[in-house]
Design a protein around this motif. Structure first.
Motif, short mmCIF file in Angstrom:
data_model
loop_
_atom_site.label_atom_id
_atom_site.label_comp_id
_atom_site.label_asym_id
_atom_site.label_seq_id
_atom_site.Cartn_x
_atom_site.Cartn_y
_atom_site.Cartn_z
N GLY A 186 18.96 -9.83 -13.91
CA GLY A 186 20.39 -10.06 -13.96
C GLY A 186 21.15 -9.11 -13.03
O GLY A 186 20.57 -8.50 -12.13
N ARG A 187 22.46 -9.00 -13.25
CA ARG A 187 23.27 -8.07 -12.47
C ARG A 187 22.96 -6.65 -12.93
O ARG A 187 22.75 -6.38 -14.11
N LEU A 188 22.94 -5.71 -11.96
CA LEU A 188 22.63 -4.31 -12.27
C LEU A 188 21.36 -4.21 -13.09
O LEU A 188 21.33 -3.65 -14.19
N ALA A 189 20.29 -4.80 -12.56
CA ALA A 189 19.03 -4.89 -13.30
C ALA A 189 18.50 -3.53 -13.74
O ALA A 189 17.81 -3.43 -14.77
N GLU A 190 18.82 -2.48 -12.99
CA GLU A 190 18.35 -1.14 -13.35
C GLU A 190 18.95 -0.67 -14.67
O GLU A 190 18.43 0.27 -15.29
N ASN A 191 20.02 -1.29 -15.12
CA ASN A 191 20.64 -0.92 -16.39
C ASN A 191 20.20 -1.83 -17.54
O ASN A 191 20.77 -1.76 -18.64
N SER A 192 19.22 -2.68 -17.29
CA SER A 192 18.78 -3.65 -18.30
C SER A 192 17.27 -3.55 -18.54
O SER A 192 16.52 -4.50 -18.31
N PRO A 193 16.78 -2.39 -19.01
CA PRO A 193 15.33 -2.22 -19.17
C PRO A 193 14.78 -2.95 -20.39
O PRO A 193 15.51 -3.26 -21.34
N LEU A 194 13.48 -3.21 -20.34
CA LEU A 194 12.73 -3.69 -21.50
C LEU A 194 11.81 -2.55 -21.93
O LEU A 194 10.99 -2.09 -21.13
N ARG B 208 3.90 -4.66 -16.36
CA ARG B 208 5.26 -4.87 -15.88
C ARG B 208 5.84 -6.20 -16.32
O ARG B 208 5.21 -7.25 -16.15
N TYR B 209 7.04 -6.12 -16.86
CA TYR B 209 7.85 -7.29 -17.16
C TYR B 209 9.00 -7.29 -16.16
O TYR B 209 9.63 -6.25 -15.94
N SER B 210 9.28 -8.42 -15.56
CA SER B 210 10.37 -8.48 -14.59
C SER B 210 11.01 -9.86 -14.56
O SER B 210 10.35 -10.87 -14.82
N CYS B 211 12.30 -9.87 -14.27
CA CYS B 211 13.06 -11.10 -14.08
C CYS B 211 13.88 -10.97 -12.81
O CYS B 211 14.12 -9.86 -12.32
N ASN B 212 14.30 -12.08 -12.27
CA ASN B 212 15.07 -12.05 -11.03
C ASN B 212 16.44 -11.40 -11.25
O ASN B 212 17.02 -11.44 -12.33
#
Length: 202
Positions: free
Chosen positions: A75-83, A125-129
Motif C-alpha cells: 500500500g501507500r507508505l509500505a514501510e509503515n505497514s509491517p506484518l 518474507r511476506y510482501s504486497c505491492n
C-alpha cells in the motif's frame, strides 16, 4: 455572489474528502500468530535420543531490531505497514522444531551424544505491492537444515514460495491462515524428506 461562495465551500468539502480517502490507504500494522506445533509422520523406529536445537535468523532484508517482522502489507507508505509475528521468528521456529523432534522421539536422556540441528532462516518474507491499491501479495520461505551426528553432517536447503492476486489488502485472519499454510506445507516437505529421515534414523 452567493453561488460563488457555495461552489467554493463545495470544492473545499471535496478536497477534505479526497485527503481523508488517501490517508486511509496507509495500512495499519498487523501481528499474526504462527503455529508452534505441526503433526508430522510418526517414526518407523524408536529413537530415544537427545537433540540440541538451534534456529538462526540470517535474513538480510530485516534489521537486527526487527526480528518479529515478516515484511510489509504494501500500500501507500509500505514501510509503515509491517506484518509481525507474535515473538521473534527464531524463537517461534525453535519451539516448533523442538516439538517436531519430540514427535520423532528425540529429546529423551540417552547415553548417546545428542544430535545437533541448526535451522538457518535465509528468507521468511511476506510482501504486497505498493501504491494506492493492494492487488498482489506473496509469501516466500527459505531454510537451510544442518544436522550433525558425531563426525558426519547432513545439510540441505528447503524452500517454498506462493503468490496470490487479491481484491484488497488481506485482513489479519486471511494472512494468518495463509502464512501458516505455506509454513505447514514446507514443514511437511522437510520432515517427509527421505534423506533427512534416513539421517535421523526415523
Amino acid at each position: 455572489m452567493r453561488n460563488r461562495v457555495l461552489k467554493a465551500v463545495t470544492g473545499m468539502g471535496l478536497g477534505v474528502g479526497m485527503a481523508i480517502g488517501l490517508s486511509g490507504c496507509v495500512l495499519a500494522p498487523q501481528t499474526i500468530e504462527l503455529n508452534e506445533s505441526y503433526g508430522i509422520e510418526a517414526p518407523t523406529a524408536s529413537v530415544n535420543r537427545g537433540a540440541l536445537i538451534r534456529v538462526v535468523d540470517q535474513r538480510d532484508d530485516i534489521d537486527a531490531d526487527e526480528k518479529q517482522s515478516l515484511g510489509s502489507r504494501g500500500g501507500r507508505l509500505a514501510e509503515n505497514s509491517p506484518l509481525h509475528v507474535q515473538d521473534e521468528l527464531s524463537a517461534v521456529l525453535t519451539r516448533r522444531l523442538q516439538d517436531s523432534m519430540a514427535q520423532l522421539g528425540y529429546g529423551a536422556s540417552s547415553p548417546l551424544d545428542p544430535v545437533k540441528l541448526e535451522l538457518a532462516v535465509n528468507r521468511f518474507r511476506y510482501s504486497c505491492n505498493e501504491g494506492f491499491l493492494v492487488t498482489a501479495c506473496s509469501v516466500s520461505i527459505r531454510f537451510n537444515m544442518t544436522v550433525i551426528d558425531g563426525d558426519t553432517t547432513f545439510t540441505k536447503p528447503y524452500g517454498l514460495s506462493e503468490s496470490r492476486r487479491v481484491a484488497a489488502a488481506p485482513v489479519k485472519e486471511y494472512n494468518e491462515k495463509w502464512v501458516n499454510g505455506v509454513l505447514d506445507r514446507l514443514w511437511e516437505y522437510i520432515f517427509s524428506d527421505h534423506e533427512l529421515r534416513e539421517y535421523l534414523g526415523v
